[in-house]
Design an enzyme around this catalytic site. Structure first.
Site, PDB file in Angstrom:
ATOM      1  CB  ALA A  44      -1.124   0.397   1.664  1.00 41.50           C
ATOM      2  CG  HIS A  46       2.409   6.184   1.638  1.00 41.27           C
ATOM      3  ND1 HIS A  46       3.983   6.136   2.459  1.00 41.27           N
ATOM      4  CD2 HIS A  46       2.733   5.259   2.692  1.00 41.27           C
ATOM      5  CE1 HIS A  46       4.354   5.970   3.787  1.00 41.27           C
ATOM      6  NE2 HIS A  46       3.408   5.354   3.925  1.00 41.27           N
ATOM      7  N   GLY A  48       5.819   8.476   1.201  1.00 38.65           N
ATOM      8  CA  GLY A  48       6.618   7.716   2.141  1.00 38.65           C
ATOM      9  C   GLY A  48       7.870   7.027   2.041  1.00 38.65           C
ATOM     10  CG  HIS A  49       5.984   2.731   1.763  1.00 36.74           C
ATOM     11  ND1 HIS A  49       4.804   2.944   1.573  1.00 36.74           N
ATOM     12  CD2 HIS A  49       6.237   1.662   2.626  1.00 36.74           C
ATOM     13  CE1 HIS A  49       4.167   3.191   2.699  1.00 36.74           C
ATOM     14  NE2 HIS A  49       5.061   1.879   3.432  1.00 36.74           N
ATOM     15  N   GLY A 159      12.140   4.221   8.187  1.00 35.79           N
ATOM     16  CA  GLY A 159      11.500   5.658   7.830  1.00 35.79           C
ATOM     17  C   GLY A 159      11.191   5.841   9.667  1.00 35.79           C
ATOM     18  CB  SER A 197      -0.216   6.296   7.712  1.00 42.99           C
ATOM     19  OG  SER A 197       0.102   4.811   8.934  1.00 42.99           O
ATOM     20  NE  ARG A 199      -2.832  -0.137  11.248  1.00 43.48           N
ATOM     21  CZ  ARG A 199      -1.277  -0.200  11.268  1.00 43.48           C
ATOM     22  NH1 ARG A 199      -0.604   0.193  11.369  1.00 43.48           N
ATOM     23  NH2 ARG A 199      -1.816  -2.039  11.253  1.00 43.48           N
TER      24      ARG A 199
HETATM   25  P1  AMP Z   1       5.362  -0.252   6.788  1.00 41.32           P
HETATM   26  O1  AMP Z   1       4.691  -0.018   4.623  1.00 41.32           O
HETATM   27  O2  AMP Z   1       4.457   0.792   6.483  1.00 41.32           O
HETATM   28  O3  AMP Z   1       5.384  -1.325   7.314  1.00 41.32           O
HETATM   29  O4  AMP Z   1       6.711   0.777   6.078  1.00 41.32           O
HETATM   30  C1  AMP Z   1       7.628   0.594   5.588  1.00 41.32           C
HETATM   31  C2  AMP Z   1       8.782   1.518   5.820  1.00 41.32           C
HETATM   32  O5  AMP Z   1       8.287   2.859   5.362  1.00 41.32           O
HETATM   33  C3  AMP Z   1       8.926   1.308   6.959  1.00 41.32           C
HETATM   34  O6  AMP Z   1      10.369   1.339   7.605  1.00 41.32           O
HETATM   35  C4  AMP Z   1       8.273   3.054   8.098  1.00 41.32           C
HETATM   36  O7  AMP Z   1       8.684   3.436   8.970  1.00 41.32           O
HETATM   37  C5  AMP Z   1       8.495   3.254   6.745  1.00 41.32           C
HETATM   38  N1  AMP Z   1       7.175   4.279   6.515  1.00 41.32           N
HETATM   39  C6  AMP Z   1       5.864   4.299   6.651  1.00 41.32           C
HETATM   40  N2  AMP Z   1       5.999   5.564   6.618  1.00 41.32           N
HETATM   41  C7  AMP Z   1       7.121   6.553   6.128  1.00 41.32           C
HETATM   42  C8  AMP Z   1       6.552   8.788   6.130  1.00 41.32           C
HETATM   43  N3  AMP Z   1       5.236   9.154   6.164  1.00 41.32           N
HETATM   44  N4  AMP Z   1       7.727   8.821   5.843  1.00 41.32           N
HETATM   45  C9  AMP Z   1       8.996   7.600   5.915  1.00 41.32           C
HETATM   46  N5  AMP Z   1       8.775   6.372   6.004  1.00 41.32           N
HETATM   47  C10 AMP Z   1       7.941   5.921   6.465  1.00 41.32           C
END
Ligand code: AMP
Length: 295
Positions: A44, A46, A48-49, A159, A197, A199
């Site tokens: 999912a 975005h 940030g990723h 992140g 996020s 979410r």
């Molecule tokens: P997730 O897919 O939510 O497990 O996140 C995967 C990676 O992306 C993790 O290292 C998170 O900390 C990072 N991440 C998620 N959201 C953000 C964001 N808004 N800014 C920077 N890194 C992010």
């Protein structure tokens, strides 16, 4: 290995779903002396990723993005069931990000029959999300250890959005002598401050209007603490403010030492202010450096 990817959308990276296929791609790059970065995600995707991917790209010739919704880090069945998934959309988003490989293992590939090993990190895993999500960080530490041994990257990018997770991974790498450099990327935010996020996609319009109060409250509280407010009082006031803004439950708002997550009864930099709060079924987390570094 890549035959199944002939149908992939234009520019999307090749995709592999087995440890064997991942290892064979990585071995080729390794033989060529190329530096390899891993960006672990749960999909999912975005912006940030994509910031993590850009940081990986800047440091390594080859970038692998793993997409795996890890069931062992979910402590609520409902949360796992409703976690957003969009593999085709994710692969399309990675097109143009110059990713060399998407790694999308199945749950069976990751946790074969009879799987019975758990990696538990003490210290930084305790408290905060560790206290509110039993087993969460053991699930994270176990899957991250597996991803590191499967991919054997030179570096991996995480992140600051998930700040406690970042410190858990750093501790894990140090304690188990894993030969991986951990790179941290600051939180990417919407214009109104809400941390991106996966979410967020599950927030309805009313909940979305409430959500930015989390970051605004953290920034304001950090300012008050730097100005001399007693941390425990300031955090209690922050929880009150979040409830007044429409958050239905506040798991925690706490000031911690930035490098160890030790509780701080008095402000002593480098510090971090971390919070988790719920709007109905959606649990949001965020954190800021104290004094606030990113705006
Ligand atoms: P997730 O897919 O939510 O497990 O996140 C995967 C990676 O992306 C993790 O290292 C998170 O900390 C990072 N991440 C998620 N959201 C953000 C964001 N808004 N800014 C920077 N890194 C992010």
């Amino acid at each position: 290995m890549l035959a199944a990817d002939l149908s992939r959308s234009k520019g999307a990276p090749p995709r592999v779903a087995t440890v064997a296929a991942l290892r064979s791609a990585v071995a080729r790059w390794r033989r060529a002396g190329e530096r390899i970065a891993l960006v672990p995600t749960m999909g999912a995707l975005h912006a940030g990723h994509l910031a993590l991917v850009a940081a990986a790209r800047a440091r390594a010739r080859r970038v692998v993005v793993s997409i795996f919704v890890n069931p062992t880090q979910f402590n609520e069945a409902e949360d796992l069931a409703t976690y957003p998934r969009d593999e085709a959309g994710d692969l399309a988003k990675l097109a143009g990000a110059r990713v060399d490989l998407a790694y999308t293992p199945s749950v069976d590939e990751m946790y074969g029959e009879g799987f019975a090993t758990t990696v538990t990190v003490g210290g930084v895993s305790e408290g905060l999300c560790g206290a509110h999500r039993p087993g969460h960080f053991a699930g994270v530490a176990t899957v991250v250890t597996k991803l590191f041994t499967q991919c054997a990257p030179d570096l991996a990018v995480f992140g600051e959005k998930d700040y406690q997770q970042l410190l858990v991974v750093r501790r894990l790498v140090r304690d188990l002598d894993l030969p991986v450099e951990i790179v941290a990327v600051p939180t990417v935010r919407e214009a109104d401050g809400l941390a991106l996020s996966s979410r967020n996609a599950t927030l309805d319009p009313d909940q979305r209007r409430i959500a930015p109060a989390l970051y605004a409250t953290l920034v304001e509280t950090a300012g008050a603490i730097v100005a001399g407010a007693e941390p425990a009082r300031a955090c209690a006031a922050a929880a009150e403010r979040l409830r007044a803004a429409g958050f239905t439950a506040v798991d925690y708002v706490e000031l911690r030492a930035a490098e160890t997550l030790a509780p701080l009864s008095a402000f002593r930099p480098p510090a971090r202010l971390l919070a988790a709060a719920r709007i109905g079924p959606v649990r949001l987390i965020d954190n800021v450096a104290v004094p606030v570094a990113e705006c």
